[in-house]
Scaffold this active site. Structure first.
Site, PDB file in Angstrom:
ATOM      1  N   GLY A 251       0.894  -1.255  -0.052  1.00 20.01           N
ATOM      2  CA  GLY A 251       0.034  -0.030  -0.107  1.00 20.01           C
ATOM      3  C   GLY A 251       0.884   1.330   0.071  1.00 20.01           C
ATOM      4  CG  ASP A 252       2.347   2.835   3.822  1.00 14.61           C
ATOM      5  OD1 ASP A 252       1.167   3.124   3.613  1.00 14.61           O
ATOM      6  OD2 ASP A 252       2.790   2.652   5.009  1.00 14.61           O
TER       7      ASP A 252
END
Length: 288
Positions: A45-46
């Site tokens: 995600g990040d």
């Protein structure tokens, strides 16, 4: 860049990587059979769905500006970015490659010849012998007679027995012994190395992408005419590029020509002893 989408029911909520990939559908794909979904740290995600996707958007905007002369607002979020990166398994849900529950498919731990195995010393080897010729090389290294297999490797009903066979076999030797057997082969069998091991071995962190003509990405020198797949770009002299700065009036035009292909009077001009960028379509200057 945001975590959740800027619209929808999650827009005003706090969240972290695990939440973004959860609502994107990606987290449901990750994990072992009959176990809960497993988040891969904050990589998906990040850094991938967020940072890498936003960076790609910035590059696309810069490319578009070259033609239009106009800037753009780049908007990215970790939900859609992660979902995009999972396009292959998401589309595979309709096909045999990924049409079974989590952990029971070809590339998610369900297939015994695409998995990891513990060795006698508690370390691990990775196996990715998907193609027949690679599978044959794997069996040869493991000293397993193909005739002794529990059934055709493509038959999913044989996968549990085949996984048990591989598990027992890999545990019979230490990882270093398996490395000695498989290094230099096409068995698609390599050690699962840890970062402490890599650091002790003098592992050097390299840029993920190199460009032959750029000034700041080379790690080591190379020959100009060497094949593109070899090395990490010719770059400049030495083992890396360290900016020492340019004194005012020193080599500025030469560097702009070499690095950017810019020409005085077209992209920039000399104003009060300094180089300034010319705005497209106008002549007000912006300092370089």
């Amino acid at each position: 860049m945001t975590g959740f989408r800027r619209d929808g029911k999650y827009a005003a909520m706090a969240g972290h990587d695990i939440n973004y990939i959860a609502v994107s559908g990606v987290l449901a794909l990750l994990g072992r059979k009959n176990e809960k979904p497993y988040a891969p740290a904050n990589i998906m995600g990040d850094f991938a769905g967020g940072g890498a996707m936003c960076f790609m958007g910035i590059l696309l905007a810069l490319l578009a500006r070259e033609g239009s002369g106009l800037g753009q607002v780049v908007e990215a979020n970790m939900v859609d970015g992660s979902n995009y990166l999972a396009s292959m398994p998401r589309l595979g849900l309709r096909h045999p490659i990924w049409d079974r529950p989590r952990g029971d498919n070809l590339l998610d731990g369900g297939c015994p010849y695409y998995d990891t195995y513990e060795t006698r010393d508690g370390k691990f080897m990775s196996v990715g012998a998907l193609e027949p010729q690679f599978f044959a090389a794997l069996l040869k290294g493991l000293d397993i007679d193909p005739a002794s297999l529990p059934g055709p490797r493509e038959d999913r009903d044989t996968w549990p027995a085949l996984a048990d066979l591989f598990t027992r076999t890999f545990k019979s030797k230490a990882r270093a012994e398996w490395e000695a057997i498989f290094d230099g082969t096409d068995a698609c069998c390599t050690p699962v190395l840890t970062y402490p091991e890599l650091e002790r071995g003098g592992f050097d962190q390299r840029p993920p992408v190199t460009l032959k003509g750029s000034p700041g990405i080379a790690i080591a020198d190379g020959e100009n005419d060497r094949p593109a797949a070899e090395g990490v770009g010719i770059g400049i002299e030495g083992d890396g590029w360290v900016s020492k700065g340019l004194p005012p009036g020193k080599d500025g035009e030469e560097k702009l020509a070499k690095w950017m292909g810019w020409i005085r009077g077209r992209q920039y001009d000399l104003v009060d002893g300094g180089l300034v960028k010319m705005e497209m379509g106008r002549n007000p200057y912006a300092k370089l």
